[in-house]
Scaffold this motif. Structure first.
Motif, PDB file in Angstrom:
ATOM      1  N   VAL A 220       0.860  -1.178   0.000  1.00 45.21           N
ATOM      2  CA  VAL A 220       0.000   0.000   0.000  1.00 45.21           C
ATOM      3  C   VAL A 220       0.898   1.230   0.000  1.00 45.21           C
ATOM      4  CG1 VAL A 220      -1.734   1.286   1.303  1.00 45.21           C
ATOM      5  CG2 VAL A 220      -1.790  -1.185   1.320  1.00 45.21           C
ATOM      6  N   VAL A 221       0.572   2.206  -0.847  1.00 43.35           N
ATOM      7  CA  VAL A 221       1.323   3.454  -0.893  1.00 43.35           C
ATOM      8  C   VAL A 221       0.426   4.569  -0.372  1.00 43.35           C
ATOM      9  CG1 VAL A 221       2.460   5.145  -2.369  1.00 43.35           C
ATOM     10  CG2 VAL A 221       2.711   2.703  -2.848  1.00 43.35           C
ATOM     11  N   LEU A 222       0.936   5.320   0.597  1.00 45.52           N
ATOM     12  CA  LEU A 222       0.238   6.487   1.124  1.00 45.52           C
ATOM     13  C   LEU A 222       0.957   7.722   0.598  1.00 45.52           C
ATOM     14  CD1 LEU A 222      -0.080   5.348   4.832  1.00 45.52           C
ATOM     15  CD2 LEU A 222      -1.804   5.179   3.048  1.00 45.52           C
ATOM     16  N   ASP A 223       0.210   8.658   0.037  1.00 48.40           N
ATOM     17  CA  ASP A 223       0.798   9.855  -0.546  1.00 48.40           C
ATOM     18  C   ASP A 223      -0.058  11.046  -0.152  1.00 48.40           C
ATOM     19  OD1 ASP A 223       2.389  11.527  -2.025  1.00 48.40           O
ATOM     20  OD2 ASP A 223       1.587  10.912  -3.970  1.00 48.40           O
ATOM     21  N   GLY A 224       0.577  12.080   0.374  1.00 45.83           N
ATOM     22  CA  GLY A 224      -0.185  13.253   0.784  1.00 45.83           C
ATOM     23  C   GLY A 224       0.671  14.510   0.775  1.00 45.83           C
ATOM     24  N   GLN A 225      -0.002  15.641   0.664  1.00 45.09           N
ATOM     25  CA  GLN A 225       0.675  16.928   0.687  1.00 45.09           C
ATOM     26  C   GLN A 225      -0.142  17.908   1.508  1.00 45.09           C
ATOM     27  OE1 GLN A 225       1.353  18.389  -3.232  1.00 45.09           O
ATOM     28  NE2 GLN A 225       2.771  16.750  -3.766  1.00 45.09           N
ATOM     29  N   LEU A 226       0.574  18.800   2.189  1.00 42.71           N
ATOM     30  CA  LEU A 226      -0.052  19.853   2.965  1.00 42.71           C
ATOM     31  C   LEU A 226       0.680  21.147   2.663  1.00 42.71           C
ATOM     32  CD1 LEU A 226      -1.979  20.801   5.275  1.00 42.71           C
ATOM     33  CD2 LEU A 226      -0.073  20.336   6.819  1.00 42.71           C
ATOM     34  N   VAL A 227      -0.059  22.160   2.236  1.00 40.30           N
ATOM     35  CA  VAL A 227       0.525  23.461   1.935  1.00 40.30           C
ATOM     36  C   VAL A 227      -0.203  24.506   2.764  1.00 40.30           C
ATOM     37  CG1 VAL A 227       0.970  25.191   0.161  1.00 40.30           C
ATOM     38  CG2 VAL A 227       1.097  22.758  -0.421  1.00 40.30           C
ATOM     39  N   ILE A 228       0.561  25.282   3.516  1.00 40.34           N
ATOM     40  CA  ILE A 228       0.004  26.392   4.291  1.00 40.34           C
ATOM     41  C   ILE A 228       0.444  27.676   3.603  1.00 40.34           C
ATOM     42  CG2 ILE A 228      -0.017  27.577   6.511  1.00 40.34           C
ATOM     43  CD1 ILE A 228       0.552  24.870   7.818  1.00 40.34           C
TER      44      ILE A 228
END
Length: 68
Positions: free
Chosen positions: A26-34
């Motif tokens: 399983v691949v988890l991919d995420g991004q957070l931009v403030i």
């Protein structure tokens, strides 16, 4: 009238689900931009692979080499 066996969901134990996930990977991919007023202040990226050692080795061998 009896329902066909393939259409009814069968309950699975948590161990069976984890075994299937580790076997396939399983691949988890995420991004957070403030950002404030359209200016990015913080960019946080995450990419994680959850797999068994055998699955990770098999995936690494089947992936073509990339040149920088």
């Amino acid at each position: 009238m009896a329902e066909p066996r393939g259409l009814t969901p069968q309950p699975q134990a948590l161990v069976d689900v984890l075994d299937r996930l580790l076997d396939t990977g399983v691949v988890l991919d995420g991004q957070l931009v403030i950002s404030v007023a359209g200016v990015d202040l913080v960019h946080l990226g995450l990419r994680a692979l959850l797999a068994s050692v055998e699955t990770a080795a098999r995936l690494a061998q089947s992936r073509p080499e990339t040149q920088p």
